[in-house]
Scaffold this motif. Structure first.
Motif, PDB file in Angstrom:
ATOM      1  N   ASP A 294      -2.020   6.469   5.478  1.00  0.00           N
ATOM      2  CA  ASP A 294      -1.770   5.037   5.613  1.00  0.00           C
ATOM      3  C   ASP A 294      -3.090   4.281   5.546  1.00  0.00           C
ATOM      4  OD1 ASP A 294       0.872   5.720   6.014  1.00  0.00           O
ATOM      5  OD2 ASP A 294       0.711   5.679   8.202  1.00  0.00           O
ATOM      6  N   ILE A 295      -2.963   3.014   5.145  1.00  0.00           N
ATOM      7  CA  ILE A 295      -4.098   2.094   5.158  1.00  0.00           C
ATOM      8  C   ILE A 295      -3.753   0.971   6.126  1.00  0.00           C
ATOM      9  CG2 ILE A 295      -5.526   0.505   3.832  1.00  0.00           C
ATOM     10  CD1 ILE A 295      -4.981   2.143   1.367  1.00  0.00           C
ATOM     11  N   THR A 296      -4.590   0.747   7.132  1.00  0.00           N
ATOM     12  CA  THR A 296      -4.405  -0.328   8.091  1.00  0.00           C
ATOM     13  C   THR A 296      -5.609  -1.243   8.009  1.00  0.00           C
ATOM     14  OG1 THR A 296      -3.156   1.140   9.552  1.00  0.00           O
ATOM     15  CG2 THR A 296      -3.994  -0.894  10.511  1.00  0.00           C
ATOM     16  N   ALA A 297      -5.353  -2.553   7.800  1.00  0.00           N
ATOM     17  CA  ALA A 297      -6.456  -3.482   7.597  1.00  0.00           C
ATOM     18  C   ALA A 297      -6.112  -4.837   8.180  1.00  0.00           C
ATOM     19  CB  ALA A 297      -6.782  -3.630   6.102  1.00  0.00           C
ATOM     20  N   GLY A 298      -7.135  -5.557   8.648  1.00  0.00           N
ATOM     21  CA  GLY A 298      -6.931  -6.932   9.070  1.00  0.00           C
ATOM     22  C   GLY A 298      -6.797  -7.846   7.874  1.00  0.00           C
ATOM     23  N   LYS A 299      -7.520  -7.569   6.792  1.00  0.00           N
ATOM     24  CA  LYS A 299      -7.442  -8.345   5.566  1.00  0.00           C
ATOM     25  C   LYS A 299      -7.658  -7.408   4.395  1.00  0.00           C
ATOM     26  CE  LYS A 299      -9.524 -12.195   3.023  1.00  0.00           C
ATOM     27  NZ  LYS A 299     -10.554 -13.255   3.041  1.00  0.00           N
ATOM     28  N   GLY A 308       2.886   3.773  -0.818  1.00  0.00           N
ATOM     29  CA  GLY A 308       4.201   3.981  -0.220  1.00  0.00           C
ATOM     30  C   GLY A 308       4.501   2.953   0.842  1.00  0.00           C
ATOM     31  N   GLN A 309       3.541   2.676   1.722  1.00  0.00           N
ATOM     32  CA  GLN A 309       3.727   1.711   2.790  1.00  0.00           C
ATOM     33  C   GLN A 309       2.403   1.017   3.037  1.00  0.00           C
ATOM     34  OE1 GLN A 309       3.973   2.922   7.015  1.00  0.00           O
ATOM     35  NE2 GLN A 309       5.998   2.007   7.002  1.00  0.00           N
ATOM     36  N   ALA A 310       2.434  -0.314   3.127  1.00  0.00           N
ATOM     37  CA  ALA A 310       1.230  -1.090   3.384  1.00  0.00           C
ATOM     38  C   ALA A 310       1.462  -1.964   4.600  1.00  0.00           C
ATOM     39  CB  ALA A 310       0.861  -1.948   2.167  1.00  0.00           C
ATOM     40  N   LYS A 311       0.607  -1.790   5.641  1.00  0.00           N
ATOM     41  CA  LYS A 311       0.656  -2.619   6.838  1.00  0.00           C
ATOM     42  C   LYS A 311      -0.691  -3.316   6.971  1.00  0.00           C
ATOM     43  CE  LYS A 311       4.007   0.150   9.419  1.00  0.00           C
ATOM     44  NZ  LYS A 311       4.295   0.858  10.688  1.00  0.00           N
ATOM     45  N   VAL A 312      -0.662  -4.639   6.859  1.00  0.00           N
ATOM     46  CA  VAL A 312      -1.886  -5.423   6.917  1.00  0.00           C
ATOM     47  C   VAL A 312      -1.730  -6.433   8.043  1.00  0.00           C
ATOM     48  CG1 VAL A 312      -3.473  -6.882   5.622  1.00  0.00           C
ATOM     49  CG2 VAL A 312      -2.149  -5.143   4.431  1.00  0.00           C
ATOM     50  N   ASN A 313      -2.595  -6.336   9.076  1.00  0.00           N
ATOM     51  CA  ASN A 313      -2.482  -7.246  10.212  1.00  0.00           C
ATOM     52  C   ASN A 313      -2.836  -8.676   9.820  1.00  0.00           C
ATOM     53  OD1 ASN A 313      -1.815  -5.066  11.833  1.00  0.00           O
ATOM     54  ND2 ASN A 313      -3.940  -4.649  12.359  1.00  0.00           N
ATOM     55  N   GLY A 314      -3.810  -8.841   8.964  1.00  0.00           N
ATOM     56  CA  GLY A 314      -4.213 -10.171   8.521  1.00  0.00           C
ATOM     57  C   GLY A 314      -3.669 -10.461   7.143  1.00  0.00           C
ATOM     58  N   PRO A 315      -4.362 -11.288   6.344  1.00  0.00           N
ATOM     59  CA  PRO A 315      -3.873 -11.643   5.010  1.00  0.00           C
ATOM     60  C   PRO A 315      -4.109 -10.533   3.991  1.00  0.00           C
ATOM     61  CG  PRO A 315      -5.940 -12.764   5.466  1.00  0.00           C
ATOM     62  CD  PRO A 315      -5.547 -12.070   6.734  1.00  0.00           C
ATOM     63  N   LEU A 316      -3.183 -10.414   3.021  1.00  0.00           N
ATOM     64  CA  LEU A 316      -3.303  -9.502   1.889  1.00  0.00           C
ATOM     65  C   LEU A 316      -3.455 -10.338   0.633  1.00  0.00           C
ATOM     66  CD1 LEU A 316      -3.017  -6.831   0.282  1.00  0.00           C
ATOM     67  CD2 LEU A 316      -0.547  -7.159   0.391  1.00  0.00           C
ATOM     68  N   THR A 321       0.768  -6.005  -6.626  1.00  0.00           N
ATOM     69  CA  THR A 321       1.094  -5.158  -5.475  1.00  0.00           C
ATOM     70  C   THR A 321       2.369  -4.395  -5.775  1.00  0.00           C
ATOM     71  OG1 THR A 321       0.074  -6.752  -3.978  1.00  0.00           O
ATOM     72  CG2 THR A 321       1.549  -5.116  -3.009  1.00  0.00           C
ATOM     73  N   ASN A 322       2.331  -3.046  -5.583  1.00  0.00           N
ATOM     74  CA  ASN A 322       3.494  -2.199  -5.796  1.00  0.00           C
ATOM     75  C   ASN A 322       3.580  -1.235  -4.626  1.00  0.00           C
ATOM     76  OD1 ASN A 322       5.443  -0.358  -6.641  1.00  0.00           O
ATOM     77  ND2 ASN A 322       4.818  -0.450  -8.783  1.00  0.00           N
ATOM     78  N   VAL A 323       4.504  -1.505  -3.689  1.00  0.00           N
ATOM     79  CA  VAL A 323       4.623  -0.689  -2.478  1.00  0.00           C
ATOM     80  C   VAL A 323       6.088  -0.443  -2.165  1.00  0.00           C
ATOM     81  CG1 VAL A 323       2.462  -1.515  -1.477  1.00  0.00           C
ATOM     82  CG2 VAL A 323       4.567  -2.732  -0.989  1.00  0.00           C
ATOM     83  N   SER A 324       6.361   0.620  -1.388  1.00  0.00           N
ATOM     84  CA  SER A 324       7.716   0.863  -0.902  1.00  0.00           C
ATOM     85  C   SER A 324       8.065  -0.110   0.213  1.00  0.00           C
ATOM     86  CB  SER A 324       7.849   2.305  -0.399  1.00  0.00           C
ATOM     87  OG  SER A 324       7.601   3.220  -1.436  1.00  0.00           O
ATOM     88  N   GLU A 325       7.108  -0.358   1.101  1.00  0.00           N
ATOM     89  CA  GLU A 325       7.332  -1.286   2.204  1.00  0.00           C
ATOM     90  C   GLU A 325       6.047  -2.049   2.452  1.00  0.00           C
ATOM     91  OE1 GLU A 325       8.565  -1.339   6.956  1.00  0.00           O
ATOM     92  OE2 GLU A 325       8.557   0.519   5.807  1.00  0.00           O
ATOM     93  N   LEU A 326       6.153  -3.380   2.548  1.00  0.00           N
ATOM     94  CA  LEU A 326       4.997  -4.231   2.788  1.00  0.00           C
ATOM     95  C   LEU A 326       5.231  -5.022   4.056  1.00  0.00           C
ATOM     96  CD1 LEU A 326       2.323  -5.587   1.982  1.00  0.00           C
ATOM     97  CD2 LEU A 326       3.648  -7.204   0.613  1.00  0.00           C
ATOM     98  N   VAL A 327       4.332  -4.838   5.035  1.00  0.00           N
ATOM     99  CA  VAL A 327       4.382  -5.573   6.294  1.00  0.00           C
ATOM    100  C   VAL A 327       3.015  -6.203   6.486  1.00  0.00           C
ATOM    101  CG1 VAL A 327       4.766  -5.460   8.774  1.00  0.00           C
ATOM    102  CG2 VAL A 327       6.034  -3.951   7.263  1.00  0.00           C
ATOM    103  N   THR A 328       2.940  -7.532   6.461  1.00  0.00           N
ATOM    104  CA  THR A 328       1.656  -8.205   6.577  1.00  0.00           C
ATOM    105  C   THR A 328       1.861  -9.610   7.106  1.00  0.00           C
ATOM    106  OG1 THR A 328      -0.347  -8.867   5.374  1.00  0.00           O
ATOM    107  CG2 THR A 328       1.725  -9.068   4.205  1.00  0.00           C
ATOM    108  N   GLU A 329       0.759 -10.215   7.524  1.00  0.00           N
ATOM    109  CA  GLU A 329       0.826 -11.575   8.054  1.00  0.00           C
ATOM    110  C   GLU A 329       0.889 -12.579   6.922  1.00  0.00           C
ATOM    111  OE1 GLU A 329      -2.113 -14.432  10.676  1.00  0.00           O
ATOM    112  OE2 GLU A 329      -2.035 -12.301  11.088  1.00  0.00           O
TER     113      GLU A 329
END
Length: 571
Positions: A294-299, A308-316, A321-329
């Motif tokens: 996994d990749i976890t980033a604020g920005k 496969g899955q992208a979780k970004v706490n801040g802006p992306l 962008t090509n992901v299975s699941e995108l969760v970001t601010e």
């Protein structure tokens, strides 16, 4: 005279004596049999003078490491030892020199030509120059010479260093940016400089007799990674290429590399996640080094995201962008966004394709294609194609195609609602709690809590595709109803109102331009409480009014008139 031959070698030679921090030295006593016959020795004792005087070898006998090393294994399975002899007393208290003794439980046979080394290693050399005399006491026998003690004297020279020695860092490991201190000892008649890795030479400072130091005096000289320094000592007038050279290395806990570094892969320390370098970029792996991580980033600011899955706490921010699941601010994608599910606070993209559900607070895209879109705030798009749309406000510049729309406000060029799978294109459901403004709207069922405004025609069809209600602004009439029209509060039309039967025959119409107000060819039944006729009214058949009937104009009724309440004729 001894039966065995003895010699001594010092390391370094001569031993360095100095004040302050003592130098470290080692003495090797070489023992050999130069005879043509065997010599059997019972013990060999090495007396060592201790103290701080000119004739003392060291001030601390406890740190000496004794060692015996034969040239070849001893004959007959002998295994002698070499160590401190406690029976000789404590140096400095007994007034006698201490001694190290080599012996075995029985005599040790040394054939002709054999040899061994008795070593006294790693002791601090006493601080005064001078000659140290070591006494060797041999207890041996051989040939016709009987067993008897035989003494031998060996001389070791101590001398103040004529060259720099003990070049060392004060701390061998420091933090990045922490100052470095280099120390060394050496004669005062030499000139000392420190050469940096780039070849630049820096001047040094003298701390006292034979003591020197160097520290960086500018930020550029402070090391950012492991650095090797060279001490150069030259005599006056000596060429630049000549002199004494010593090196030492300082290690940096967290190094920096201005020009990068090369590696096949990098792995964590406690968490064993791995970054592997490929021809197109990097690959993130889990602790096993096989599965994708996994990749976890604020920005995240990238040109293209495929994961496969992208979780970004801040802006992306990305090109594509090509992901299975995108969760970001916040997601800003200049090109297309393709995802299985998307959950963001704000989405800005050129094209968004979401196979599953899209959940966002705000969304602004050129084209949105999704299974289900739920936007808490406004949705602005050039074209939208979703199975179900739930949003606070929808603004579509082009065409909106969906199965179900539930919004507070809809502004679109054209809206198509498909409804459930298998139903016709114009047979879905649209629920508006606010205002709806579209160029063309085709639906099966519509609930509007506020106001409905269409710039073009408004059509309602049944499941068979037959038109039930339509508005055609180009015709002389405004609203045509072929089925049943139910109005909860009130119905206002700016143009004529027409009703047809199922065969298409006109049976009721209002024509404000004509002298009459309403023309009914069939039966008119009013279930509401009252009926008010303001203009001229023609009824070809019966009139049924459950409540009161108010006639302010004239009424011509061809059949019966049944009024449940009062009939009032106004002026």
């Amino acid at each position: 005279m001894s039966l065995l031959s003895y010699d001594v070698v010092a390391d370094p030679a001569p031993l360095a004596s100095r004040t302050g921090t003592p130098a470290v030295g080692t003495v090797h006593v070489l023992v050999s049999n130069p005879n043509t016959y065997h010599v059997k020795w019972h013990s060999i004792e090495v007396e060592v003078p201790f103290g701080s005087g000119t004739g003392a070898l060291t001030s601390d006998h406890t740190v000496i490491t004794p060692k015996i090393t034969p040239e070849k294994p001893f004959a007959g399975g002998a295994n002698p030892t070499f160590g401190w002899d406690p029976t000789r007393g404590t140096p400095g208290l007994s007034g006698l020199p201490g001694a190290f003794i080599a012996r075995d439980t029985k005599e040790v046979d040394m054939p002709p030509g054999s040899a061994m080394v008795l070593s006294l290693e790693n002791f601090p050399v006493s601080d005064q120059e001078g000659l140290v005399l070591l006494r060797v006491n041999e207890d041996a026998e051989g040939s016709s010479r009987g067993r008897t003690p035989r003494p031998v004297r060996l001389a070791v020279l101590k001398k103040a260093a004529q060259v720099p020695t003990d070049f060392r860092p004060e701390k061998s490991q420091v933090d990045k940016g922490q100052n470095v201190v280099l120390l060394w000892d050496g004669p005062d008649d030499l000139t000392y400089t420190i050469a940096l890795p780039d070849g630049t030479e820096k001047s040094t400072e003298r701390l006292g007799p034979g003591k020197y130091r160097w520290r960086p005096n500018d930020p550029a000289s402070v090391p950012k990674r492991d650095t090797t320094y060279t001490l150069i000592a030259r005599s006056t007038g000596q060429p630049q290429s000549e002199g004494y050279f010593l090196t030492t290395t300082v290690h940096i806990e967290i190094p920096e590399f201005e020009h990068g570094m090369r590696a096949l892969w990098v792995e964590g320390t406690t968490a064993k996640g791995r970054v592997t370098f490929t021809t197109t970029g990097v690959s993130i792996k889990k602790q096993s080094g096989r599965q994708r991580g996994d990749i976890t980033a604020g920005k995240a600011d990238v040109t293209e995201v495929v994961t496969g899955q992208a979780k970004v706490n801040g802006p992306l921010t990305a090109g594509t962008t090509n992901v299975s699941e995108l969760v970001t601010e916040q997601a800003r994608v200049n090109g297309p966004l393709t995802a299985g599910t998307t959950n963001v606070s704000e989405l800005v993209a050129g094209e968004a394709r979401v196979n599953g559900a899209l959940a966002a607070n705000n969304a602004a895209v050129n084209e949105l294609v999704a299974g289900r879109a739920q936007v808490n705030g406004p949705l602005a798009a050039g074209q939208t194609n979703v199975s179900e749309l739930d949003a606070g406000q929808v603004r579509v510049s082009g065409q909106l195609t969906t199965g179900k729309v539930e919004v507070n406000e809809l502004v679109a060029g054209r809206a198509h609602v498909t409804g459930q799978a298998g139903q016709s294109l114009f047979d879905g459901q649209v629920i508006y709690s606010g205002e709806c403004v579209v160029e063309e709207l085709s639906v099966g069922q519509m609930e509007v809590a506020g106001r409905l405004t269409t710039r073009g025609p408004l059509l309602f069809h049944n499941q068979a595709g037959d038109p039930l209600v339509e508005t055609i602004h180009e015709q002389p009439f405004g609203l045509r109803v072929r089925g049943r029209l139910e109005v909860a509060e009130g119905l206002t039309t700016r143009g004529p109102l027409l009703f047809h039967d199922h065969q298409g025959n006109r049976w009721m119409e209002t024509v404000p331009e004509a002298p009459y107000g309403m023309w009914v060819r069939g039966k008119l039944k009013i279930d509401g409480p009252d009926l008010v006729l303001n203009g001229i009214t023609y009824l070809y058949s019966e009139l049924h009014v459950r409540g009161d009937l108010f006639v302010k104009g004239s009424a011509d009724i061809g059949g019966d008139a049944k009024v449940g309440g009062h009939l009032t004729k106004g002026s």
